[in-house]
Write a protein that holds these residues in place. Structure first.
Motif, mmCIF file in Angstrom:
data_model
loop_
_atom_site.group_PDB
_atom_site.id
_atom_site.type_symbol
_atom_site.label_atom_id
_atom_site.label_comp_id
_atom_site.label_asym_id
_atom_site.label_seq_id
_atom_site.Cartn_x
_atom_site.Cartn_y
_atom_site.Cartn_z
ATOM 1 N N SER A 179 1.134 3.158 10.201
ATOM 2 C CA SER A 179 0.127 2.171 11.057
ATOM 3 C C SER A 179 -1.486 1.693 11.148
ATOM 4 O O SER A 179 -1.990 -0.076 10.834
ATOM 5 C CB SER A 179 0.509 1.941 12.563
ATOM 6 O OG SER A 179 -0.385 2.791 12.874
ATOM 7 N N LYS A 214 6.789 -4.926 -1.241
ATOM 8 C CA LYS A 214 6.276 -3.691 -1.701
ATOM 9 C C LYS A 214 6.025 -4.009 -2.885
ATOM 10 O O LYS A 214 6.919 -3.779 -3.594
ATOM 11 C CB LYS A 214 7.013 -2.114 -1.787
ATOM 12 C CG LYS A 214 6.798 -2.042 0.711
ATOM 13 C CD LYS A 214 5.479 -2.514 0.768
ATOM 14 C CE LYS A 214 5.480 -2.187 2.461
ATOM 15 N NZ LYS A 214 3.854 -2.271 3.026
ATOM 16 N N MET A 262 1.120 -1.072 -0.676
ATOM 17 C CA MET A 262 0.428 0.258 0.174
ATOM 18 C C MET A 262 1.533 1.364 0.267
ATOM 19 O O MET A 262 0.660 1.784 0.961
ATOM 20 C CB MET A 262 -0.902 0.022 0.966
ATOM 21 C CG MET A 262 -1.718 -1.215 1.529
ATOM 22 S SD MET A 262 -3.177 -0.832 1.403
ATOM 23 C CE MET A 262 -3.467 -1.966 -0.297
ATOM 24 N N PHE A 315 3.145 1.203 4.469
ATOM 25 C CA PHE A 315 2.041 0.565 5.033
ATOM 26 C C PHE A 315 2.486 -0.658 5.440
ATOM 27 O O PHE A 315 3.857 -0.881 5.445
ATOM 28 C CB PHE A 315 0.486 -0.127 4.807
ATOM 29 C CG PHE A 315 -0.291 -1.614 5.834
ATOM 30 C CD1 PHE A 315 -0.503 -0.352 6.977
ATOM 31 C CD2 PHE A 315 0.469 -2.270 5.941
ATOM 32 C CE1 PHE A 315 -1.541 -1.022 7.960
ATOM 33 C CE2 PHE A 315 -0.592 -3.137 7.320
ATOM 34 C CZ PHE A 315 -1.487 -2.691 7.650
ATOM 35 N N TYR A 355 -0.951 -2.094 -5.433
ATOM 36 C CA TYR A 355 -1.589 -1.206 -4.686
ATOM 37 C C TYR A 355 -0.850 0.018 -4.777
ATOM 38 O O TYR A 355 -0.758 0.750 -3.546
ATOM 39 C CB TYR A 355 -2.040 -1.238 -3.558
ATOM 40 C CG TYR A 355 -2.354 -3.369 -3.602
ATOM 41 C CD1 TYR A 355 -3.754 -2.884 -4.276
ATOM 42 C CD2 TYR A 355 -2.072 -4.197 -3.083
ATOM 43 C CE1 TYR A 355 -4.769 -3.850 -4.237
ATOM 44 C CE2 TYR A 355 -2.836 -5.439 -3.280
ATOM 45 C CZ TYR A 355 -4.121 -5.562 -3.749
ATOM 46 O OH TYR A 355 -4.679 -6.137 -4.041
ATOM 47 N N TRP A 398 -4.121 1.641 8.041
ATOM 48 C CA TRP A 398 -3.573 2.379 6.196
ATOM 49 C C TRP A 398 -5.566 2.155 5.814
ATOM 50 O O TRP A 398 -5.740 0.656 5.812
ATOM 51 C CB TRP A 398 -3.090 1.618 5.546
ATOM 52 C CG TRP A 398 -2.963 2.092 4.018
ATOM 53 C CD1 TRP A 398 -4.004 2.139 3.670
ATOM 54 C CD2 TRP A 398 -1.653 3.087 3.584
ATOM 55 N NE1 TRP A 398 -3.753 2.579 1.675
ATOM 56 C CE2 TRP A 398 -2.169 3.435 2.427
ATOM 57 C CE3 TRP A 398 -0.573 3.577 4.478
ATOM 58 C CZ2 TRP A 398 -1.392 3.874 1.629
ATOM 59 C CZ3 TRP A 398 0.423 3.631 3.286
ATOM 60 C CH2 TRP A 398 0.022 4.060 2.418
ATOM 61 N N GLY A 399 -6.438 2.654 5.500
ATOM 62 C CA GLY A 399 -7.859 1.854 5.226
ATOM 63 C C GLY A 399 -7.780 2.200 3.323
ATOM 64 O O GLY A 399 -6.841 1.953 2.646
ATOM 65 N N TYR A 400 -8.671 0.313 3.207
ATOM 66 C CA TYR A 400 -8.449 0.209 1.926
ATOM 67 C C TYR A 400 -9.720 -0.398 1.322
ATOM 68 O O TYR A 400 -10.103 -1.341 2.090
ATOM 69 C CB TYR A 400 -7.530 -0.353 0.667
ATOM 70 C CG TYR A 400 -7.734 -1.159 0.044
ATOM 71 C CD1 TYR A 400 -7.312 -0.094 -1.131
ATOM 72 C CD2 TYR A 400 -7.912 -2.079 0.450
ATOM 73 C CE1 TYR A 400 -7.662 -0.773 -2.448
ATOM 74 C CE2 TYR A 400 -8.015 -2.886 -1.743
ATOM 75 C CZ TYR A 400 -8.194 -2.178 -2.744
ATOM 76 O OH TYR A 400 -8.796 -2.494 -3.891
ATOM 77 N N MET A 441 -10.205 -1.667 7.386
ATOM 78 C CA MET A 441 -8.682 -1.312 7.151
ATOM 79 C C MET A 441 -7.646 -2.362 7.722
ATOM 80 O O MET A 441 -7.946 -3.543 7.457
ATOM 81 C CB MET A 441 -8.639 -0.732 8.828
ATOM 82 C CG MET A 441 -9.276 0.581 8.950
ATOM 83 S SD MET A 441 -8.933 2.351 8.558
ATOM 84 C CE MET A 441 -7.930 1.987 9.269
ATOM 85 N N PHE A 442 -6.521 -2.194 7.271
ATOM 86 C CA PHE A 442 -5.195 -3.472 7.124
ATOM 87 C C PHE A 442 -4.914 -4.136 8.603
ATOM 88 O O PHE A 442 -4.629 -2.533 9.479
ATOM 89 C CB PHE A 442 -4.084 -3.070 6.533
ATOM 90 C CG PHE A 442 -4.647 -3.362 4.778
ATOM 91 C CD1 PHE A 442 -4.184 -4.549 4.643
ATOM 92 C CD2 PHE A 442 -5.232 -2.666 3.748
ATOM 93 C CE1 PHE A 442 -4.367 -4.948 3.104
ATOM 94 C CE2 PHE A 442 -5.742 -2.514 2.827
ATOM 95 C CZ PHE A 442 -5.450 -4.062 2.119
#
Length: 114
Positions: free
Chosen positions: A105, A34, A1, A67, A38, A107-109, A113-114
């Protein structure tokens, strides 16, 4: 992310922006875990900026948000690659490029939320 935001005072053609985006998409893999799957990117050009009281030199400010976290050597490798990309594609000397990293820490998607 990851999210990479590039701000520069140089004027970039659509083709140059795309080259920067493509190369940054490849470079994000320097951070373990990573990828460009995304990755969100923004390249903002022709912004009024000043560095060392100089407004005529080509400069850039790059923010990289991820993230989670990574090791300093991974950030060092990505910083080097970002500076190379902006030197090649936007004529920004690496000594006129700042790269800021932020480890997130929360992170929304896609509505969660993650």
């Amino acid at each position: 992310m990851p999210f990479i935001n590039v701000k520069t005072n140089t004027e970039l053609s659509a083709q140059k922006k795309q080259e920067i985006e493509n190369k940054l998409s490849d470079a994000i893999s320097l951070i373990p875990g990573k990828s460009d799957r995304y990755l969100m990117l923004a390249v903002e050009d022709n912004i009024s900026m000043m560095f060392h009281r100089d407004t005529d030199c080509a400069i850039a400010m790059v923010e990289v948000k991820i993230f989670g976290s990574a090791a300093k050597e991974n950030y060092t490798a990505l910083t080097k690659r970002i500076c190379e990309i902006l030197s090649d594609e936007a004529n920004v000397d690496p000594s006129c490029c700042y790269v800021k990293f932020e480890e997130v820490s929360l992170w929304g998607y896609n509505g969660f939320m993650f």
